[in-house]
Design a protein around this motif. Structure first.
Motif, PDB file in Angstrom:
ATOM      1  N   ASP A  96       9.325   1.116   7.356  1.00 57.77           N
ATOM      2  CA  ASP A  96       8.002   0.528   7.076  1.00 57.77           C
ATOM      3  C   ASP A  96       8.174  -0.915   6.623  1.00 57.77           C
ATOM      4  N   ASP A 121       0.834  -1.200   0.000  1.00 57.73           N
ATOM      5  CA  ASP A 121       0.000   0.000   0.000  1.00 57.73           C
ATOM      6  C   ASP A 121       0.876   1.260   0.000  1.00 57.73           C
ATOM      7  N   GLU A 122       0.222   2.376  -0.312  1.00 52.49           N
ATOM      8  CA  GLU A 122       0.926   3.653  -0.508  1.00 52.49           C
ATOM      9  C   GLU A 122       1.684   4.135   0.731  1.00 52.49           C
ATOM     10  N   THR A 123       1.251   3.658   1.896  1.00 51.55           N
ATOM     11  CA  THR A 123       1.874   4.173   3.122  1.00 51.55           C
ATOM     12  C   THR A 123       3.296   3.646   3.324  1.00 51.55           C
ATOM     13  N   LYS A 124       3.642   2.591   2.618  1.00 56.69           N
ATOM     14  CA  LYS A 124       4.985   2.019   2.786  1.00 56.69           C
ATOM     15  C   LYS A 124       6.008   2.839   1.999  1.00 56.69           C
ATOM     16  N   LYS A 125       6.843   3.558   2.723  1.00 56.63           N
ATOM     17  CA  LYS A 125       7.767   4.456   2.036  1.00 56.63           C
ATOM     18  C   LYS A 125       9.231   4.172   2.355  1.00 56.63           C
ATOM     19  N   THR A 126       9.471   3.688   3.574  1.00 59.70           N
ATOM     20  CA  THR A 126      10.873   3.514   3.971  1.00 59.70           C
ATOM     21  C   THR A 126      11.229   2.036   4.101  1.00 59.70           C
TER      22      THR A 126
END
Ligand code: ATP
Ligand code: MG
Length: 390
Positions: free
Chosen positions: A149, A103-108
């Motif tokens: 993340d 999902d989009e929230t996974k950035k790091t």
């Protein structure tokens, strides 16, 4: 589908010095048996973990449900595998990350290298740095080594390398059968299925015993309910045996000859004696109950002393220190709760007194029991027991 392997990490087996191969073999055997009807490839060991090869036809959701219930599994991952070549590994990590449904929230992210193969040409910090740099250059993810993340494990096994980030927790404990057999007293209530689960998790193979008043009859006699509970518990320990013990004769005898306040105590004492006979026959080394200290009158310390005294085998009550809500939470987790709360005619309900004894004295109980034809009825009861396999 991207995944090619399931990596299974086991629990306390790692603590078992010289006995470790015994526990490993048992767990491997159990995993194979549980996955018998699910599409998969080879199941094998690589260093200190088990691997299941999977393919496009594998039903991941189903396999996940099954593995989450097998005692001895600490956690598992759906993974991709790659040759032990750093260039290939880098590319595979990027491919894995970009094609995963994140999902989009996974950035790091952070790379966490592990080496079961200590001879691999790069040490863990080097693998972290080299793979990390490649991911940074080729994806939108940024590094965060403290609170990422995504923690992407690059696991250098003995034969191949595995890449994964999705840890799924199992129930832990020890493989079924490795600690021996126990007889578990299964009522239709909330507690005893949870107690059974607790002991199954410790590697015991349980034989279920249920006492039933056959004169109740009808659809609401609890038998279907007990069978459904045994079926759910068999999802944890595999094939299970359920004994149904007819108890109407004893109840009649107890009601006729024992004062109301002591009936439940005598009933439980006879239950344990019959359970012990079954345990001896099955070569089981103890009896499991769903007792929780002082939850009901038959579970005060005084009554527990008098009741447990009737059997010459250890009695295990794994819920003894748990509160009702804690037991209910577990019942919900193991999916027995919904079945346990279905109303039914409990065979003990005839024996519940308005003012039950809470401080039983062994001498007094034994004196009253002398009026019962215990041995005759136990023999008759044992000649009429049936069992089913689930
Ligand atoms: P449960 O929710 O498991 O029925 P409970 O809190 O209602 O437990 P009791 O009914 O007094 O307490 O039973 C205590 C324990 O005795 C049960 O957990 C179970 O192990 C055993 N037991 C009670 N009734 C039966 C039965 N009919 N058949 C087999 N075991 C029983
Ligand atoms: Mg009960």
């Amino acid at each position: 589908m991207l995944y090619t392997k399931i990596i299974i990490h086991y629990d306390e087996i790692t603590l078992k010095g010289g006995n470790r191969p015994f526990f490993e073999r048992a767990l491997l055997f159990n995993i194979k048996e549980f996955l018998e009807n699910v599409e998969h490839g080879e199941i094998y060991r690589d260093g200190g973990k088990f691997l299941v090869s999977i393919n496009k036809k594998t039903d991941l959701e189903n396999i996940k449900k099954i593995l989450k219930r097998i005692p001895g599994i600490s956690n598992f991952h759906f993974a991709v595998s790659e040759e032990k070549d750093l260039e290939k590994i880098k590319k595979k990590v990027v491919e894995f990350l970009t094609s995963s449904d994140l999902d989009e929230t996974k950035k790091t992210f952070k790379i966490e290298a592990r080496r079961a193969d200590k001879k691999f040409e790069y040490k863990s910090p080097e693998i972290n740095a080299k793979v990390g740099e490649y991911v940074l250059e080729n994806t939108k993810f940024i590094v965060d080594v403290h609170n990422p993340d995504l923690e992407i494990v690059v696991d250098i096994g003995i034969k191949e390398c595995f890449i994964y980030f999705n840890k799924i927790l199992g129930i832990g404990g020890l493989p079924t059968g490795t600690t021996g057999k126990l007889v578990s007293l299964l009522s239709g209530g909330i507690d005893s299925p949870v107690a059974s689960y607790m002991m199954a998790k410790r590697g015991a193979k349980l034989i279920f015993v249920h006492f039933k008043n056959r004169t109740i009859g009808g659809a609401n006699d609890g038998e279907e309910k007990i069978q459904n509970l045994a079926k759910i518990l068999s999802k944890f320990q595999g094939k299970s045996k359920l004994y149904i013990i007819p108890f109407e004769e004893f109840q009649k005898e107890i009601i006729a000859k024992i004062p109301a306040k002591n009936r439940m105590i005598v009933y439980k004492r006879i239950m344990f004696q019959i359970a012990e006979k079954i345990a001896r026959k099955e070569k089981a080394r103890g009896i499991v109950t769903g007792d929780s200290l002082s939850q009901v009158a038959s579970q005060t310390l005084e009554n527990i002393e008098v009741i447990y005294n009737s059997a010459n085998l250890p009695i295990f009550s794994p819920l003894i220190g748990m509160n009702k809500q804690e037991i209910i939470n577990l019942a919900v987790k193991i999916e027995t709760f919904e079945i346990s709360i279905i109303p039914y005619q409990d065979c003990c309900s005839f024996l519940i007194a308005k003012h039950p004894e809470t401080k039983a004295k062994l001498e007094e109980i034994e004196k009253q029991e002398a009026n019962l034809e215990i041995d005759t009825i136990i023999d008759k009861t044992l000649s009429e027991i049936e069992y089913k396999i689930f």
